[in-house]
Every structure is written in C-alpha cells, then in structure tokens.
Scaffold this motif. Structure first.
Motif, PDB file in Angstrom:
ATOM      1  N   ALA A  19       0.839  -1.206   0.000  1.00 53.49           N
ATOM      2  CA  ALA A  19       0.000   0.000   0.000  1.00 53.49           C
ATOM      3  C   ALA A  19       0.871   1.251   0.000  1.00 53.49           C
ATOM      4  O   ALA A  19       0.560   2.237  -0.678  1.00 53.49           O
ATOM      5  CB  ALA A  19      -0.928  -0.001   1.217  1.00 53.49           C
ATOM      6  N   ARG A  20       1.967   1.225   0.737  1.00 50.33           N
ATOM      7  CA  ARG A  20       2.868   2.384   0.808  1.00 50.33           C
ATOM      8  C   ARG A  20       3.516   2.683  -0.544  1.00 50.33           C
ATOM      9  O   ARG A  20       3.767   3.827  -0.880  1.00 50.33           O
ATOM     10  CB  ARG A  20       3.979   2.152   1.843  1.00 50.33           C
ATOM     11  CG  ARG A  20       3.492   2.001   3.259  1.00 50.33           C
ATOM     12  CD  ARG A  20       2.998   3.327   3.837  1.00 50.33           C
ATOM     13  NE  ARG A  20       2.654   3.182   5.228  1.00 50.33           N
ATOM     14  CZ  ARG A  20       1.439   2.876   5.677  1.00 50.33           C
ATOM     15  NH1 ARG A  20       0.465   2.664   4.833  1.00 50.33           N
ATOM     16  NH2 ARG A  20       1.194   2.796   6.965  1.00 50.33           N
ATOM     17  N   ARG A  21       3.777   1.646  -1.340  1.00 47.02           N
ATOM     18  CA  ARG A  21       4.380   1.870  -2.663  1.00 47.02           C
ATOM     19  C   ARG A  21       3.467   2.680  -3.575  1.00 47.02           C
ATOM     20  O   ARG A  21       3.927   3.306  -4.504  1.00 47.02           O
ATOM     21  CB  ARG A  21       4.725   0.527  -3.315  1.00 47.02           C
ATOM     22  CG  ARG A  21       5.992  -0.076  -2.745  1.00 47.02           C
ATOM     23  CD  ARG A  21       6.518  -1.200  -3.612  1.00 47.02           C
ATOM     24  NE  ARG A  21       5.611  -2.333  -3.700  1.00 47.02           N
ATOM     25  CZ  ARG A  21       5.625  -3.395  -2.904  1.00 47.02           C
ATOM     26  NH1 ARG A  21       6.512  -3.468  -1.933  1.00 47.02           N
ATOM     27  NH2 ARG A  21       4.781  -4.373  -3.070  1.00 47.02           N
ATOM     28  N   PHE A  22       2.173   2.638  -3.317  1.00 49.26           N
ATOM     29  CA  PHE A  22       1.222   3.403  -4.115  1.00 49.26           C
ATOM     30  C   PHE A  22       0.898   4.743  -3.469  1.00 49.26           C
ATOM     31  O   PHE A  22      -0.053   5.415  -3.852  1.00 49.26           O
ATOM     32  CB  PHE A  22      -0.060   2.596  -4.343  1.00 49.26           C
ATOM     33  CG  PHE A  22       0.160   1.399  -5.218  1.00 49.26           C
ATOM     34  CD1 PHE A  22       0.289   1.547  -6.590  1.00 49.26           C
ATOM     35  CD2 PHE A  22       0.283   0.132  -4.676  1.00 49.26           C
ATOM     36  CE1 PHE A  22       0.510   0.453  -7.416  1.00 49.26           C
ATOM     37  CE2 PHE A  22       0.508  -0.971  -5.478  1.00 49.26           C
ATOM     38  CZ  PHE A  22       0.619  -0.807  -6.850  1.00 49.26           C
ATOM     39  N   GLY A  23       1.669   5.114  -2.454  1.00 49.68           N
ATOM     40  CA  GLY A  23       1.489   6.406  -1.806  1.00 49.68           C
ATOM     41  C   GLY A  23       0.316   6.456  -0.847  1.00 49.68           C
ATOM     42  O   GLY A  23      -0.103   7.517  -0.423  1.00 49.68           O
ATOM     43  N   SER A  24      -0.200   5.320  -0.482  1.00 54.31           N
ATOM     44  CA  SER A  24      -1.350   5.263   0.408  1.00 54.31           C
ATOM     45  C   SER A  24      -0.915   5.362   1.868  1.00 54.31           C
ATOM     46  O   SER A  24       0.174   4.925   2.237  1.00 54.31           O
ATOM     47  CB  SER A  24      -2.094   3.952   0.193  1.00 54.31           C
ATOM     48  OG  SER A  24      -3.118   3.797   1.144  1.00 54.31           O
ATOM     49  N   ASP A  25      -1.772   5.927   2.687  1.00 49.09           N
ATOM     50  CA  ASP A  25      -1.558   5.956   4.134  1.00 49.09           C
ATOM     51  C   ASP A  25      -2.341   4.830   4.803  1.00 49.09           C
ATOM     52  O   ASP A  25      -2.707   4.918   5.966  1.00 49.09           O
ATOM     53  CB  ASP A  25      -1.999   7.300   4.716  1.00 49.09           C
ATOM     54  CG  ASP A  25      -1.067   8.426   4.309  1.00 49.09           C
ATOM     55  OD1 ASP A  25       0.135   8.167   4.107  1.00 49.09           O
ATOM     56  OD2 ASP A  25      -1.541   9.565   4.184  1.00 49.09           O
ATOM     57  N   ALA A  26      -2.629   3.779   4.045  1.00 43.97           N
ATOM     58  CA  ALA A  26      -3.476   2.698   4.532  1.00 43.97           C
ATOM     59  C   ALA A  26      -2.741   1.781   5.510  1.00 43.97           C
ATOM     60  O   ALA A  26      -1.532   1.599   5.439  1.00 43.97           O
ATOM     61  CB  ALA A  26      -4.009   1.879   3.369  1.00 43.97           C
ATOM     62  N   PHE A  27      -3.528   1.227   6.399  1.00 38.88           N
ATOM     63  CA  PHE A  27      -3.074   0.209   7.341  1.00 38.88           C
ATOM     64  C   PHE A  27      -3.967  -1.006   7.160  1.00 38.88           C
ATOM     65  O   PHE A  27      -5.097  -0.902   6.699  1.00 38.88           O
ATOM     66  CB  PHE A  27      -3.207   0.700   8.790  1.00 38.88           C
ATOM     67  CG  PHE A  27      -2.277   1.823   9.122  1.00 38.88           C
ATOM     68  CD1 PHE A  27      -0.992   1.567   9.565  1.00 38.88           C
ATOM     69  CD2 PHE A  27      -2.687   3.146   8.986  1.00 38.88           C
ATOM     70  CE1 PHE A  27      -0.124   2.606   9.869  1.00 38.88           C
ATOM     71  CE2 PHE A  27      -1.834   4.184   9.284  1.00 38.88           C
ATOM     72  CZ  PHE A  27      -0.550   3.920   9.725  1.00 38.88           C
ATOM     73  N   VAL A  28      -3.484  -2.156   7.584  1.00 38.38           N
ATOM     74  CA  VAL A  28      -4.301  -3.362   7.571  1.00 38.38           C
ATOM     75  C   VAL A  28      -5.232  -3.319   8.775  1.00 38.38           C
ATOM     76  O   VAL A  28      -4.841  -2.930   9.868  1.00 38.38           O
ATOM     77  CB  VAL A  28      -3.421  -4.631   7.608  1.00 38.38           C
ATOM     78  CG1 VAL A  28      -4.262  -5.884   7.807  1.00 38.38           C
ATOM     79  CG2 VAL A  28      -2.594  -4.742   6.332  1.00 38.38           C
ATOM     80  N   ARG A  29      -6.475  -3.721   8.550  1.00 36.63           N
ATOM     81  CA  ARG A  29      -7.462  -3.865   9.622  1.00 36.63           C
ATOM     82  C   ARG A  29      -7.920  -5.315   9.614  1.00 36.63           C
ATOM     83  O   ARG A  29      -8.225  -5.875   8.561  1.00 36.63           O
ATOM     84  CB  ARG A  29      -8.664  -2.963   9.404  1.00 36.63           C
ATOM     85  CG  ARG A  29      -9.711  -3.121  10.501  1.00 36.63           C
ATOM     86  CD  ARG A  29     -10.926  -2.217  10.272  1.00 36.63           C
ATOM     87  NE  ARG A  29     -11.829  -2.292  11.394  1.00 36.63           N
ATOM     88  CZ  ARG A  29     -12.846  -3.165  11.491  1.00 36.63           C
ATOM     89  NH1 ARG A  29     -13.060  -4.030  10.527  1.00 36.63           N
ATOM     90  NH2 ARG A  29     -13.619  -3.167  12.557  1.00 36.63           N
ATOM     91  N   VAL A  30      -7.955  -5.925  10.779  1.00 38.91           N
ATOM     92  CA  VAL A  30      -8.457  -7.284  10.936  1.00 38.91           C
ATOM     93  C   VAL A  30      -9.829  -7.182  11.577  1.00 38.91           C
ATOM     94  O   VAL A  30      -9.975  -6.578  12.648  1.00 38.91           O
ATOM     95  CB  VAL A  30      -7.528  -8.127  11.843  1.00 38.91           C
ATOM     96  CG1 VAL A  30      -8.036  -9.556  11.945  1.00 38.91           C
ATOM     97  CG2 VAL A  30      -6.103  -8.104  11.331  1.00 38.91           C
ATOM     98  N   THR A  42      -7.328   0.143   5.196  1.00 37.38           N
ATOM     99  CA  THR A  42      -8.097   1.322   5.561  1.00 37.38           C
ATOM    100  C   THR A  42      -7.132   2.399   6.044  1.00 37.38           C
ATOM    101  O   THR A  42      -6.039   2.094   6.513  1.00 37.38           O
ATOM    102  CB  THR A  42      -9.138   0.989   6.657  1.00 37.38           C
ATOM    103  OG1 THR A  42      -9.908   2.141   6.943  1.00 37.38           O
ATOM    104  CG2 THR A  42      -8.480   0.498   7.935  1.00 37.38           C
ATOM    105  N   GLU A  43      -7.540   3.636   5.908  1.00 43.15           N
ATOM    106  CA  GLU A  43      -6.675   4.740   6.340  1.00 43.15           C
ATOM    107  C   GLU A  43      -6.891   5.126   7.793  1.00 43.15           C
ATOM    108  O   GLU A  43      -6.086   5.844   8.370  1.00 43.15           O
ATOM    109  CB  GLU A  43      -6.853   5.935   5.418  1.00 43.15           C
ATOM    110  CG  GLU A  43      -6.296   5.648   4.032  1.00 43.15           C
ATOM    111  CD  GLU A  43      -6.280   6.846   3.119  1.00 43.15           C
ATOM    112  OE1 GLU A  43      -6.760   7.925   3.522  1.00 43.15           O
ATOM    113  OE2 GLU A  43      -5.788   6.698   1.995  1.00 43.15           O
ATOM    114  N   GLU A  44      -7.978   4.659   8.383  1.00 48.37           N
ATOM    115  CA  GLU A  44      -8.204   4.967   9.803  1.00 48.37           C
ATOM    116  C   GLU A  44      -8.951   3.834  10.482  1.00 48.37           C
ATOM    117  O   GLU A  44      -9.668   3.070   9.840  1.00 48.37           O
ATOM    118  CB  GLU A  44      -8.937   6.290   9.975  1.00 48.37           C
ATOM    119  CG  GLU A  44     -10.251   6.386   9.246  1.00 48.37           C
ATOM    120  CD  GLU A  44     -10.836   7.785   9.316  1.00 48.37           C
ATOM    121  OE1 GLU A  44     -11.993   7.897   9.727  1.00 48.37           O
ATOM    122  OE2 GLU A  44     -10.132   8.737   8.952  1.00 48.37           O
TER     123      GLU A  44
END
Length: 82
Positions: A19-30, A42-44
C-alpha cells in the motif's frame, strides 16, 4: 489480546508495504467477516478498533477480537481461539 503468527505478521507487513508503494496511508485492519476474519486496507481505525503495534508494524483490529491470527491457503486469515 490479539497475536499474530510469524506467517500472519509477514502477510500483514507485505500488505502494508505494498500500500505504501502506491502512496497510500493505509493500514491493515483485521475484522470479523462471515464465520471468520478478514484483512482489509483502511486509512483509519473504525470506532471501537484497537491499534496494535508489533515490532515495526502498526495495524487495526476489531475491538472484540481475541486470539491468534494465522493465515491459511491463499493467505486467508484465520482466528485461532486461545
């Protein structure tokens, strides 16, 4: 408490890095999905989520999840009860 097996940690780390390679601030959510759990980006955190930091990794977990997260075939997440 939520724990990740070494394999699950590897999958969550790889998804976050991708996700970071695409410039996203996303995190994994379980979170819960059907009769098991699912990973999503998701970003938050959602309301009630826990923020979990393990080694160099940060991810979100649905607040009522307890157990060990592992991955099975095709990296499908599994929640193993304690």
């Amino acid at each position: 408490m939520i724990e990740l097996t070494p394999r699950a940690l590897e999958v969550v780390r790889a998804a976050t890095q991708a996700a970071r390679r695409f410039g996203s601030d996303a995190f994994v959510r379980v979170g819960r999905a059907g009769g098991g759990v699912a990973f999503e980006l998701t970003e938050e955190a959602a309301e009630g989520d826990r923020v979990i930091e393990s080694e160099d990794l940060k991810f979100f977990a649905q607040g009522d999840l307890e157990g060990t997260i592992d991955v099975g075939e095709h990296n499908a997440p599994l929640l193993l009860p304690d």
